[in-house]
Design a protein around this motif. Structure first.
Motif, PDB file in Angstrom:
ATOM      1  N   ILE A  35       4.780 -69.388 -12.525  1.00 31.33           N
ATOM      2  CA  ILE A  35       5.087 -69.178 -10.885  1.00 31.33           C
ATOM      3  C   ILE A  35       4.262 -70.030 -10.172  1.00 31.33           C
ATOM      4  O   ILE A  35       3.275 -70.561 -10.608  1.00 31.33           O
ATOM      5  CB  ILE A  35       4.557 -67.697 -10.681  1.00 31.33           C
ATOM      6  CG1 ILE A  35       2.908 -67.415 -10.766  1.00 31.33           C
ATOM      7  CG2 ILE A  35       5.401 -66.538 -11.063  1.00 31.33           C
ATOM      8  CD1 ILE A  35       2.724 -66.034 -10.141  1.00 31.33           C
ATOM      9  N   LYS A  36       4.564 -70.202  -8.903  1.00 29.13           N
ATOM     10  CA  LYS A  36       4.050 -71.161  -7.836  1.00 29.13           C
ATOM     11  C   LYS A  36       2.851 -70.608  -7.364  1.00 29.13           C
ATOM     12  O   LYS A  36       3.039 -69.305  -7.313  1.00 29.13           O
ATOM     13  CB  LYS A  36       5.105 -71.572  -6.891  1.00 29.13           C
ATOM     14  CG  LYS A  36       6.202 -72.471  -7.656  1.00 29.13           C
ATOM     15  CD  LYS A  36       6.942 -72.706  -6.244  1.00 29.13           C
ATOM     16  CE  LYS A  36       8.361 -73.814  -6.941  1.00 29.13           C
ATOM     17  NZ  LYS A  36       9.042 -74.423  -5.819  1.00 29.13           N
ATOM     18  N   ASN A  38       2.048 -70.206  -4.482  1.00 30.48           N
ATOM     19  CA  ASN A  38       2.337 -69.631  -3.138  1.00 30.48           C
ATOM     20  C   ASN A  38       2.600 -68.023  -3.482  1.00 30.48           C
ATOM     21  O   ASN A  38       2.834 -67.577  -2.348  1.00 30.48           O
ATOM     22  CB  ASN A  38       3.190 -70.304  -2.168  1.00 30.48           C
ATOM     23  CG  ASN A  38       4.729 -70.398  -3.022  1.00 30.48           C
ATOM     24  OD1 ASN A  38       4.888 -69.833  -3.961  1.00 30.48           O
ATOM     25  ND2 ASN A  38       5.414 -71.177  -2.324  1.00 30.48           N
ATOM     26  N   LEU A  39       2.597 -67.608  -4.589  1.00 33.46           N
ATOM     27  CA  LEU A  39       2.913 -66.203  -4.726  1.00 33.46           C
ATOM     28  C   LEU A  39       1.755 -65.631  -5.253  1.00 33.46           C
ATOM     29  O   LEU A  39       0.967 -65.867  -6.145  1.00 33.46           O
ATOM     30  CB  LEU A  39       3.796 -66.231  -5.912  1.00 33.46           C
ATOM     31  CG  LEU A  39       4.771 -64.833  -6.118  1.00 33.46           C
ATOM     32  CD1 LEU A  39       5.617 -64.276  -4.932  1.00 33.46           C
ATOM     33  CD2 LEU A  39       5.326 -64.811  -7.583  1.00 33.46           C
ATOM     34  N   ASN A  40       1.262 -64.618  -4.297  1.00 30.96           N
ATOM     35  CA  ASN A  40       0.038 -63.956  -4.538  1.00 30.96           C
ATOM     36  C   ASN A  40       0.004 -62.869  -5.670  1.00 30.96           C
ATOM     37  O   ASN A  40       1.266 -62.625  -6.174  1.00 30.96           O
ATOM     38  CB  ASN A  40      -0.626 -63.234  -3.148  1.00 30.96           C
ATOM     39  CG  ASN A  40       0.178 -62.084  -2.628  1.00 30.96           C
ATOM     40  OD1 ASN A  40       0.966 -61.463  -3.600  1.00 30.96           O
ATOM     41  ND2 ASN A  40       0.248 -62.094  -1.420  1.00 30.96           N
ATOM     42  N   ALA A  43       2.382 -59.620  -5.234  1.00 34.55           N
ATOM     43  CA  ALA A  43       3.675 -59.904  -5.013  1.00 34.55           C
ATOM     44  C   ALA A  43       4.394 -60.360  -6.445  1.00 34.55           C
ATOM     45  O   ALA A  43       5.478 -59.827  -6.924  1.00 34.55           O
ATOM     46  CB  ALA A  43       4.192 -61.397  -4.162  1.00 34.55           C
ATOM     47  N   ALA A  44       3.306 -61.023  -7.237  1.00 32.43           N
ATOM     48  CA  ALA A  44       3.659 -61.431  -8.633  1.00 32.43           C
ATOM     49  C   ALA A  44       3.762 -59.933  -9.654  1.00 32.43           C
ATOM     50  O   ALA A  44       4.617 -59.559 -10.413  1.00 32.43           O
ATOM     51  CB  ALA A  44       2.938 -62.344  -9.331  1.00 32.43           C
TER      52      ALA A  44
END
Length: 73
Positions: A35-36, A38-40, A43-44
């Motif tokens: 994942i990038k 920018n995904l906390n 959220a993941a």
């Protein structure tokens, strides 16, 4: 277990998320999803819980939404 693992991988790939199936050591498999940054974390985790619940609704063998180190032996 194999059926669930590869169903998970297919579902994530349909969502345009790249996956890699990896062994987890002694037993079991993991579906790795890069994942990038920018995904906390929250959220993941929410995405992984939604995917798990969807797979459980499909009644795949051994689909389990349990999470945490306490499940490891």
């Amino acid at each position: 277990m194999l059926r669930t693992t590869f169903a998970t991988s297919r579902l994530l790939e349909e969502l345009k998320l790249p996956t890699a199936v990896k062994t987890s050591g002694k037993r079991g498999l993991h579906v790795f999803v890069p994942i990038k940054r920018n995904l906390n974390f929250d959220a993941a985790r929410q995405v992984s819980e939604l995917v798990s619940r969807h797979l459980m609704r499909l009644q795949l063998d051994a689909a389990d939404a349990a999470c945490g180190f306490h499940r490891r032996s």
